[in-house]
Each structure stands twice: as C-alpha cells, then as structure tokens.
Design a protein around this motif. Sequence first.
Motif, PDB file in Angstrom:
ATOM      1  N   GLU A  28       8.790   6.748   0.955  1.00 39.58           N
ATOM      2  CA  GLU A  28       8.463   5.441   1.520  1.00 39.58           C
ATOM      3  C   GLU A  28       7.615   5.647   2.765  1.00 39.58           C
ATOM      4  O   GLU A  28       8.102   6.134   3.802  1.00 39.58           O
ATOM      5  CB  GLU A  28       9.750   4.676   1.862  1.00 39.58           C
ATOM      6  CG  GLU A  28       9.502   3.215   2.162  1.00 39.58           C
ATOM      7  CD  GLU A  28      10.781   2.405   2.181  1.00 39.58           C
ATOM      8  OE1 GLU A  28      10.716   1.221   2.554  1.00 39.58           O
ATOM      9  OE2 GLU A  28      11.837   2.954   1.806  1.00 39.58           O
ATOM     10  N   THR A  29       6.339   5.312   2.652  1.00 42.58           N
ATOM     11  CA  THR A  29       5.379   5.643   3.708  1.00 42.58           C
ATOM     12  C   THR A  29       5.670   4.931   5.030  1.00 42.58           C
ATOM     13  O   THR A  29       5.476   5.510   6.097  1.00 42.58           O
ATOM     14  CB  THR A  29       3.951   5.288   3.252  1.00 42.58           C
ATOM     15  OG1 THR A  29       3.915   3.918   2.842  1.00 42.58           O
ATOM     16  CG2 THR A  29       3.530   6.159   2.087  1.00 42.58           C
ATOM     17  N   CYS A  30       6.121   3.682   4.975  1.00 43.29           N
ATOM     18  CA  CYS A  30       6.370   2.932   6.216  1.00 43.29           C
ATOM     19  C   CYS A  30       7.543   3.514   7.002  1.00 43.29           C
ATOM     20  O   CYS A  30       7.480   3.687   8.216  1.00 43.29           O
ATOM     21  CB  CYS A  30       6.630   1.460   5.902  1.00 43.29           C
ATOM     22  SG  CYS A  30       5.209   0.606   5.184  1.00 43.29           S
ATOM     23  N   LYS A  31       8.615   3.836   6.298  1.00 41.76           N
ATOM     24  CA  LYS A  31       9.812   4.370   6.961  1.00 41.76           C
ATOM     25  C   LYS A  31       9.793   5.886   7.098  1.00 41.76           C
ATOM     26  O   LYS A  31      10.690   6.461   7.715  1.00 41.76           O
ATOM     27  CB  LYS A  31      11.060   3.948   6.183  1.00 41.76           C
ATOM     28  CG  LYS A  31      11.316   2.458   6.168  1.00 41.76           C
ATOM     29  CD  LYS A  31      12.616   2.150   5.421  1.00 41.76           C
ATOM     30  CE  LYS A  31      12.903   0.652   5.432  1.00 41.76           C
ATOM     31  NZ  LYS A  31      14.173   0.337   4.714  1.00 41.76           N
ATOM     32  N   LYS A  32       8.762   6.546   6.499  1.00 46.13           N
ATOM     33  CA  LYS A  32       8.707   8.012   6.506  1.00 46.13           C
ATOM     34  C   LYS A  32      10.019   8.598   5.977  1.00 46.13           C
ATOM     35  O   LYS A  32      10.635   9.473   6.583  1.00 46.13           O
ATOM     36  CB  LYS A  32       8.437   8.542   7.924  1.00 46.13           C
ATOM     37  CG  LYS A  32       7.162   8.032   8.567  1.00 46.13           C
ATOM     38  CD  LYS A  32       5.925   8.600   7.881  1.00 46.13           C
ATOM     39  CE  LYS A  32       4.643   8.159   8.567  1.00 46.13           C
ATOM     40  NZ  LYS A  32       3.422   8.678   7.915  1.00 46.13           N
ATOM     41  N   GLU A  33      10.404   8.114   4.800  1.00 48.54           N
ATOM     42  CA  GLU A  33      11.706   8.497   4.252  1.00 48.54           C
ATOM     43  C   GLU A  33      11.567   8.951   2.796  1.00 48.54           C
ATOM     44  O   GLU A  33      10.829   8.348   2.016  1.00 48.54           O
ATOM     45  CB  GLU A  33      12.680   7.317   4.345  1.00 48.54           C
ATOM     46  CG  GLU A  33      14.101   7.653   3.950  1.00 48.54           C
ATOM     47  CD  GLU A  33      15.033   6.474   4.143  1.00 48.54           C
ATOM     48  OE1 GLU A  33      16.191   6.695   4.512  1.00 48.54           O
ATOM     49  OE2 GLU A  33      14.599   5.313   3.925  1.00 48.54           O
TER      50      GLU A  33
ATOM     51  N   LEU B 243      16.396  11.126   3.214  1.00 52.01           N
ATOM     52  CA  LEU B 243      15.968  12.064   4.241  1.00 52.01           C
ATOM     53  C   LEU B 243      14.771  11.524   5.002  1.00 52.01           C
ATOM     54  O   LEU B 243      13.772  11.120   4.413  1.00 52.01           O
ATOM     55  CB  LEU B 243      15.609  13.402   3.578  1.00 52.01           C
ATOM     56  CG  LEU B 243      14.931  14.469   4.421  1.00 52.01           C
ATOM     57  CD1 LEU B 243      15.889  14.995   5.474  1.00 52.01           C
ATOM     58  CD2 LEU B 243      14.430  15.598   3.524  1.00 52.01           C
ATOM     59  N   SER B 244      14.868  11.517   6.342  1.00 50.29           N
ATOM     60  CA  SER B 244      13.732  11.148   7.184  1.00 50.29           C
ATOM     61  C   SER B 244      12.832  12.365   7.374  1.00 50.29           C
ATOM     62  O   SER B 244      13.314  13.479   7.610  1.00 50.29           O
ATOM     63  CB  SER B 244      14.215  10.645   8.541  1.00 50.29           C
ATOM     64  OG  SER B 244      13.115  10.454   9.413  1.00 50.29           O
ATOM     65  N   THR B 245      11.535  12.160   7.265  1.00 50.68           N
ATOM     66  CA  THR B 245      10.589  13.280   7.403  1.00 50.68           C
ATOM     67  C   THR B 245      10.072  13.444   8.835  1.00 50.68           C
ATOM     68  O   THR B 245       9.307  14.366   9.103  1.00 50.68           O
ATOM     69  CB  THR B 245       9.380  13.077   6.471  1.00 50.68           C
ATOM     70  OG1 THR B 245       8.674  11.890   6.866  1.00 50.68           O
ATOM     71  CG2 THR B 245       9.825  12.967   5.023  1.00 50.68           C
TER      72      THR B 245
ATOM     73  N   ASP C 213       1.035  12.962   6.182  1.00 55.05           N
ATOM     74  CA  ASP C 213       1.660  12.186   5.115  1.00 55.05           C
ATOM     75  C   ASP C 213       2.135  13.153   4.029  1.00 55.05           C
ATOM     76  O   ASP C 213       1.613  14.262   3.897  1.00 55.05           O
ATOM     77  CB  ASP C 213       0.675  11.183   4.513  1.00 55.05           C
ATOM     78  CG  ASP C 213       1.352   9.842   4.246  1.00 55.05           C
ATOM     79  OD1 ASP C 213       2.590   9.830   4.102  1.00 55.05           O
ATOM     80  OD2 ASP C 213       0.640   8.832   4.198  1.00 55.05           O
ATOM     81  N   VAL C 214       3.111  12.708   3.264  1.00 56.52           N
ATOM     82  CA  VAL C 214       3.669  13.542   2.199  1.00 56.52           C
ATOM     83  C   VAL C 214       2.730  13.530   1.000  1.00 56.52           C
ATOM     84  O   VAL C 214       2.334  12.465   0.519  1.00 56.52           O
ATOM     85  CB  VAL C 214       5.067  13.056   1.787  1.00 56.52           C
ATOM     86  CG1 VAL C 214       5.545  13.797   0.543  1.00 56.52           C
ATOM     87  CG2 VAL C 214       6.053  13.268   2.922  1.00 56.52           C
ATOM     88  N   GLU C 215       2.360  14.705   0.529  1.00 55.85           N
ATOM     89  CA  GLU C 215       1.460  14.822  -0.614  1.00 55.85           C
ATOM     90  C   GLU C 215       2.190  15.195  -1.900  1.00 55.85           C
ATOM     91  O   GLU C 215       1.800  14.802  -2.988  1.00 55.85           O
ATOM     92  CB  GLU C 215       0.394  15.879  -0.308  1.00 55.85           C
ATOM     93  CG  GLU C 215      -0.654  16.038  -1.392  1.00 55.85           C
ATOM     94  CD  GLU C 215      -1.724  17.035  -0.989  1.00 55.85           C
ATOM     95  OE1 GLU C 215      -1.809  18.112  -1.604  1.00 55.85           O
ATOM     96  OE2 GLU C 215      -2.467  16.733  -0.033  1.00 55.85           O
ATOM     97  N   PHE C 216       3.277  15.959  -1.769  1.00 53.34           N
ATOM     98  CA  PHE C 216       3.991  16.451  -2.951  1.00 53.34           C
ATOM     99  C   PHE C 216       5.451  16.706  -2.578  1.00 53.34           C
ATOM    100  O   PHE C 216       5.738  17.244  -1.507  1.00 53.34           O
ATOM    101  CB  PHE C 216       3.343  17.751  -3.450  1.00 53.34           C
ATOM    102  CG  PHE C 216       4.090  18.432  -4.580  1.00 53.34           C
ATOM    103  CD1 PHE C 216       3.881  18.046  -5.893  1.00 53.34           C
ATOM    104  CD2 PHE C 216       4.984  19.458  -4.323  1.00 53.34           C
ATOM    105  CE1 PHE C 216       4.565  18.680  -6.928  1.00 53.34           C
ATOM    106  CE2 PHE C 216       5.667  20.093  -5.345  1.00 53.34           C
ATOM    107  CZ  PHE C 216       5.459  19.704  -6.657  1.00 53.34           C
ATOM    108  N   VAL C 217       6.366  16.287  -3.462  1.00 55.95           N
ATOM    109  CA  VAL C 217       7.792  16.571  -3.291  1.00 55.95           C
ATOM    110  C   VAL C 217       8.357  16.996  -4.633  1.00 55.95           C
ATOM    111  O   VAL C 217       8.046  16.398  -5.663  1.00 55.95           O
ATOM    112  CB  VAL C 217       8.579  15.342  -2.772  1.00 55.95           C
ATOM    113  CG1 VAL C 217      10.041  15.716  -2.538  1.00 55.95           C
ATOM    114  CG2 VAL C 217       7.978  14.786  -1.504  1.00 55.95           C
ATOM    115  N   SER C 218       9.177  18.038  -4.622  1.00 54.16           N
ATOM    116  CA  SER C 218       9.844  18.462  -5.856  1.00 54.16           C
ATOM    117  C   SER C 218      11.264  18.890  -5.534  1.00 54.16           C
ATOM    118  O   SER C 218      11.507  19.584  -4.543  1.00 54.16           O
ATOM    119  CB  SER C 218       9.082  19.617  -6.513  1.00 54.16           C
ATOM    120  OG  SER C 218       9.749  20.052  -7.688  1.00 54.16           O
ATOM    121  N   LEU C 219      12.208  18.471  -6.362  1.00 52.54           N
ATOM    122  CA  LEU C 219      13.594  18.897  -6.259  1.00 52.54           C
ATOM    123  C   LEU C 219      13.763  20.136  -7.122  1.00 52.54           C
ATOM    124  O   LEU C 219      13.525  20.112  -8.326  1.00 52.54           O
ATOM    125  CB  LEU C 219      14.533  17.789  -6.730  1.00 52.54           C
ATOM    126  CG  LEU C 219      16.033  18.008  -6.525  1.00 52.54           C
ATOM    127  CD1 LEU C 219      16.365  18.047  -5.033  1.00 52.54           C
ATOM    128  CD2 LEU C 219      16.833  16.912  -7.206  1.00 52.54           C
TER     129      LEU C 219
END
Length: 363
Positions: A248-253, A272-274, A288-294
């Motif tokens: 979530e770009t606004c909340k950086k979460e 999780l807050s970034t 900004d977050v470009e990629f996330v993987s679990l």
Amino acid sequence: MSKYLTEDLAIEILVRLSTKDLARFKCVSKTWRDLINDRGFLERYQNISPAKFVSFYDKDLYMLDVESKRPAITNPLKLDFPLDQSMIDESTCVLHCDGTLCVTLKNHTLMVWNPSSKQFKIVPNPGICNDSNILGFGYDPVHDDYKVVTFIDRLDASTARVFEFRTGTWRDSLRIPKPDWHYRDREGTTLDQYLYWIAYRSNTDRFILCFNLSTHEYQKIPLPVYNQGVTCSWLGVTSQKLCITEYETCKKEIKVSVMDKTGSSWNKIISLSTSSFISVLDRIYDYDVEFVSLTKKNDLVVTFTGYKDVVDMETEERMKTKVFLYNTRNETFEQVQFCNSLPGLRFLLECVETPKITNRIFT
C-alpha cells in the motif's frame, strides 16, 4: 532397497543430496532410478531443499541464494544460458515448474530449459506478437503432462492456447468472449494443477483468474476485501497455499495474506511498515517498493528503488536500489549486498532445483 536400509530411510538420505549426486545414483539400479523419479520423492525433495531466486543482471541470468547465512552475495551463480545472450533482455519473463524454467525470447518464441541437466527445447510462437500476453507453465497430474498456457487476445474474445509436451503441439482451448479486464503481471503462479494471475478492471475492481491445467476451465477468485484498493501486488505460494503480497503506497505498508484450501477466504499473516527499512541519510531519495516475494522459509525479500530528482547528477547516481531480507520469525531485517552494484538487478522468481529429468518435456 536392502535388508539393511529401508525405503523410508533411503528416501530421507537421498533427499538431502545434490542433484548432481542423485543423477549418478540413478545409475546404481532400476529401483533407485524409479525411486528418485517418483513424484512423491520429487515433492519431498522440493519441500526440504533451499529455494533460490532467478534474476536478470548485466544482460545475463543468475541464481541467487538470498537466504544464505551471509547477507552479501559476492559470487552469484551465473547460469549457462544455452542460446545467444542477445535473445534475452530486461523484458524477459521466466516461469518455473519442477526445476525447469520457461523463458521468453525476443522473437516471441519460448524456451524450456533445465539448468541442472542443461537440457533445453524451443517451443514455437503460439501467436504472441507483443509482450503483454499472459503466460503460465505447470504440471497436469491427470494427464501426466507439462503444459504452457497463454491467452491470445482478439477483438471479440480471448482464447487460451495450450502447448502439450505430450503431443508437441499448441491447441486452442478455453474461449472467453470479450473480457474487459487486464493483468497485473504476465507470469502466472503455479500451484498443484492450477495457474493464477491477478486481473483488474480498475484499482478497486480486481480478482484472481484461475486456470485448471487438467480441465482447461477457469474461475474468478475474489481478493482479500481489505486489499481491494491496492495496486502493487504479487502472487506466490507458501506451505502449499496460494498467497498474495500487497504493498500500500500511501501507508508504506506490506501485507501478506494466505488463501484457504477452499478458495473462499483469506487469512492475513503479515502486516509490515516499510518506513524502518530506509535509513535517515538515504531518505533524500524517494524510495518505493519494486518487488516483494515470500520465500519458502516465510521470509520476505523486498526490493526498493529510490530516485533523486537532481538535474546535474549522473543518471546512475539519481537512482538507488536496495534489497532487504525480512525474517518473519524474529521480526528483524538485514540488507542484502550484491556485488557492490545493485542497479539493473531484477528479481524474476523463486525456484528449487529438482533431481527429476522431465523426459516428457525434452523428448
């Protein structure tokens, strides 16, 4: 096996060996070869083996061990690409199933490739003429066959084309009249006999398109209700369940949710807050977050890209890339260093090597 070594004990020993060792041990006897090639052994091997990431960097494909004990990746494993390197670039898509990769090439043909055995096969272009057609690669247990799936869009309908390695041909399958949605990413996520893509009509009207590799039927699966307004999202698999990671770009979460086996509900497992990832000195860049993987260990790999809008700076200095590994068990994170030069690194997917040579694919 033998009177000294039961089959269960032999399996527990063999699943802890490298794929190169298993390739040799399959030559010991027909019994050992059949055991190592068994689907149950393959699944057990994949469950306990460490996963690595295939990444694109400096015009090559690399295998990265992000979850190793050392956070610095100083000697990444460069994959021995079997074709001319000019056939791939930063737009290349890579899919994974049972240790075999499916790679898009510049001429819109596809290549299936097992880096461990070095076997590869060219799959003809099914009618793709741009880089927006979605793709999936998976195993059909009903017909014991591997399949590649793409959707060819026309004005009146979208038609699923399926490449069956058993017959070596593409054939038209499912037809969806006038679909009014688009897709978040080209690459489909594989779980069991299903392929999944995030589809959307708008930021607030999204769903998951699910395609059955055995029946060639599809269904729409709703996304978590609390995430309907989020646009940055990635599908994955954890503990043999479909999961979705949302930023979530606004909340950086970052939020991670897991779907239950019925497909009717989601359970949020990570929130999780970034903001704590980026140091105060680095906040002159707009990250900004470009990629996330679990990952298989339920850790998070997070790639940030930051920009600094200064006219007199060199282009390379205006952009920064940072990769972090977040440990969900003790809620700590560490920065992953990559050859002292991260710009241009692009994570593609997580994969696990397998000892099984998928003869269905390469014959």
